[in-house]
Write an enzyme that holds these catalytic residues in place. Structure first.
Site, PDB file in Angstrom:
ATOM      1  CD  GLU A 159      -2.868  -1.229   2.364  1.00 22.30           C
ATOM      2  OE1 GLU A 159      -2.774  -0.352   3.232  1.00 22.30           O
ATOM      3  OE2 GLU A 159      -3.742  -2.123   2.383  1.00 22.30           O
ATOM      4  CD  GLU A 217      -4.451  -8.099   1.534  1.00 25.32           C
ATOM      5  OE1 GLU A 217      -5.352  -7.438   2.093  1.00 25.32           O
ATOM      6  OE2 GLU A 217      -3.251  -7.819   1.618  1.00 25.32           O
TER       7      GLU A 217
HETATM    8  C1  XIL Z   1      -6.191  -6.788   8.230  1.00 31.56           C
HETATM    9  C2  XIL Z   1      -6.454  -8.005   9.099  1.00 31.56           C
HETATM   10  O1  XIL Z   1      -7.292  -8.889   8.413  1.00 31.56           O
HETATM   11  C3  XIL Z   1      -7.083  -7.579  10.411  1.00 31.56           C
HETATM   12  O2  XIL Z   1      -7.172  -8.684  11.304  1.00 31.56           O
HETATM   13  C4  XIL Z   1      -6.261  -6.460  11.062  1.00 31.56           C
HETATM   14  O3  XIL Z   1      -6.932  -5.994  12.213  1.00 31.56           O
HETATM   15  C5  XIL Z   1      -6.047  -5.318  10.095  1.00 31.56           C
HETATM   16  O4  XIL Z   1      -5.444  -5.812   8.908  1.00 31.56           O
HETATM   17  N1  XIL Z   1      -4.937  -4.907   3.631  1.00 31.56           N
HETATM   18  C6  XIL Z   1      -3.895  -5.702   4.058  1.00 31.56           C
HETATM   19  C7  XIL Z   1      -4.100  -6.637   5.213  1.00 31.56           C
HETATM   20  O5  XIL Z   1      -2.823  -5.711   3.426  1.00 31.56           O
HETATM   21  O6  XIL Z   1      -2.944  -6.800   5.974  1.00 31.56           O
HETATM   22  C8  XIL Z   1      -5.243  -6.181   6.090  1.00 31.56           C
HETATM   23  O7  XIL Z   1      -5.467  -7.189   7.076  1.00 31.56           O
HETATM   24  C9  XIL Z   1      -6.475  -5.909   5.271  1.00 31.56           C
HETATM   25  C10 XIL Z   1      -6.215  -4.808   4.279  1.00 31.56           C
END
Ligand code: XIL
Length: 370
Positions: A163, A269
């Protein structure tokens, strides 16, 4: 649940049981995603610590049968693995890596450099302000060398930078960027490659399908690394999507454009958010009914719409079967999803009882019709 609702639910279950024939039911239980994805694809899931520690046995069973890759939902983030300057925590992290290795899975690292879930000491200077470039580079080097070095030869790949982009495609002015400058990304990739030359290295971000300007920024990052002769294997579009956005055409175009850089594309994701967007309720406050419309479950038409949405998405992925190397879901079941956050969401292929949803059947259908 009211008595009426519970009677309705029982009736619904009975009807569902009646229409799903015994052989079909058996087929559903035995179909595994990892056996039906195109050759050369990894199909993964982000797992939480209850799962990597083996406590959540029901989830572990499904994960083991269905997937050939895992990502750590939180365990390898900076704040988990390196909470203090002179302290790394590797116990649960080692168990995560062993979980995947024991099962012959491709184990992914997530992530080395991010503006979020990173402790404040990482960027702090002696005077209370931001650390200078040399100090921050030294911390970056120590962190990457230690984490990547520990698992050398055992991970498939790592999200090196997560990001880094604003929606307009410029570099996010995170503390990493402020302290080091534009080349913090190149440095991170260089350090990771030094620590494990066999490791695949990824750039990972969200909204690359919906925002052409942001996607152009990702392309610039990839090309800059290539120009410097630094290893980058793939770009990850996170794939935190909704019912109506991005459209299949947008996903198609994003994969085409990202792949044109020469690196492979991964969906890292994946989930489909069904809830209205908007600011979350204040801490400690229950969400309003409008913000939490499916507190008692989703209606069948929505269940079917979600199944169609997943089918549409996977059809685009299949079209790009040679461009894609991995699809990873961000969590196993609706109960595990980060998208609940005090509400009831239904973004994944398994329900809260860890039963496959119609969306699972739809994905299986698309993958087997290929
Ligand atoms: C999220 C997790 O799923 C949660 O448990 C945590 O509280 C916050 O992060 N983008 C990403 C991930 O790259 O690492 C994030 O994961 C979701 C958004």
């Amino acid at each position: 649940m009211s008595r009426l609702a519970s009677v309705r639910r029982t009736l619904l279950c009975l009807t569902a049981a009646a229409v799903v024939s015994a052989p079909l039911l058996a087929a559903r239980q035995s179909t595994t995603l990892k056996d039906i994805v195109p050759k050369g694809w990894l199909i993964g899931v982000a797992i939480n610590q209850n799962q990597s520690d083996g406590r959540d046995t029901q989830a572990v069973d499904v994960i083991t049968r269905q997937f050939n890759s895992i990502s750590p939902e939180n365990l390898l983030k900076f704040q988990s693995v390196h909470p203090q300057a002179d302290r790394y925590t590797f116990d649960a992290q080692d168990r995560y890596v062993a979980f995947g290795r024991d099962r012959g899975m491709a184990v992914i690292g997530h992530n080395l450099v991010w503006h979020s879930q990173t402790p404040a000491w990482v960027w702090a200077g002696a005077d209370g302000g931001l650390a200078d470039r040399a100090t921050m580079l030294a911390r970056l080097h120590d962190h990457i060398t230690t984490v990547v070095g520990r698992y050398k030869g055992r991970l498939r790949g790592f999200d090196v930078v997560n990001e880094a982009l604003n929606e307009d495609g410029t570099l996010r002015d995170s503390p990493w960027h402020k302290g080091i400058g534009d080349d913090y990304i190149a440095k991170a990739f260089e350090f990771a490659h030094e620590a494990d030359p066999g490791l695949e290295l990824y750039y990972n971000d969200y909204n690359l399908a919906t925002q052409p300007a942001k996607r152009a920024g990702a392309v610039r990052i990839i090309k800059d690394l290539q120009r410097r002769g630094i290893r980058i294997d793939a770009v990850g579009e996170q794939g935190h999507w909704r019912m109506d956005t991005p459209t299949p055409q947008q996903i198609d175009q994003a994969i085409t454009e990202l792949r044109a850089t020469g690196v492979k594309v991964m969906i890292t994701e994946l989930d489909v958010n069904l809830l209205p967007s908007g600011p979350p309720p204040a801490r400690g406050q229950a969400p309003s009914a409008a913000d939490n419309p499916y507190a008692n479950g989703i209606p069948d038409d929505m269940q079917q719409a979600l199944a169609r949405r997943y089918a549409d998405i996977f059809r685009v992925f299949l079209k790009h079967r040679d461009d894609i190397t991995r699809i990873t879901f961000w969590g196993l079941s609706d109960a595990d999803s980060w998208l609940n956050r005090g509400r009831m969401n239904f973004p994944l292929l398994w329900d809260r009882q860890r039963q496959p949803k119609p969306a699972f059947d739809a994905v299986v259908k698309v993958l087997t019709e290929k």
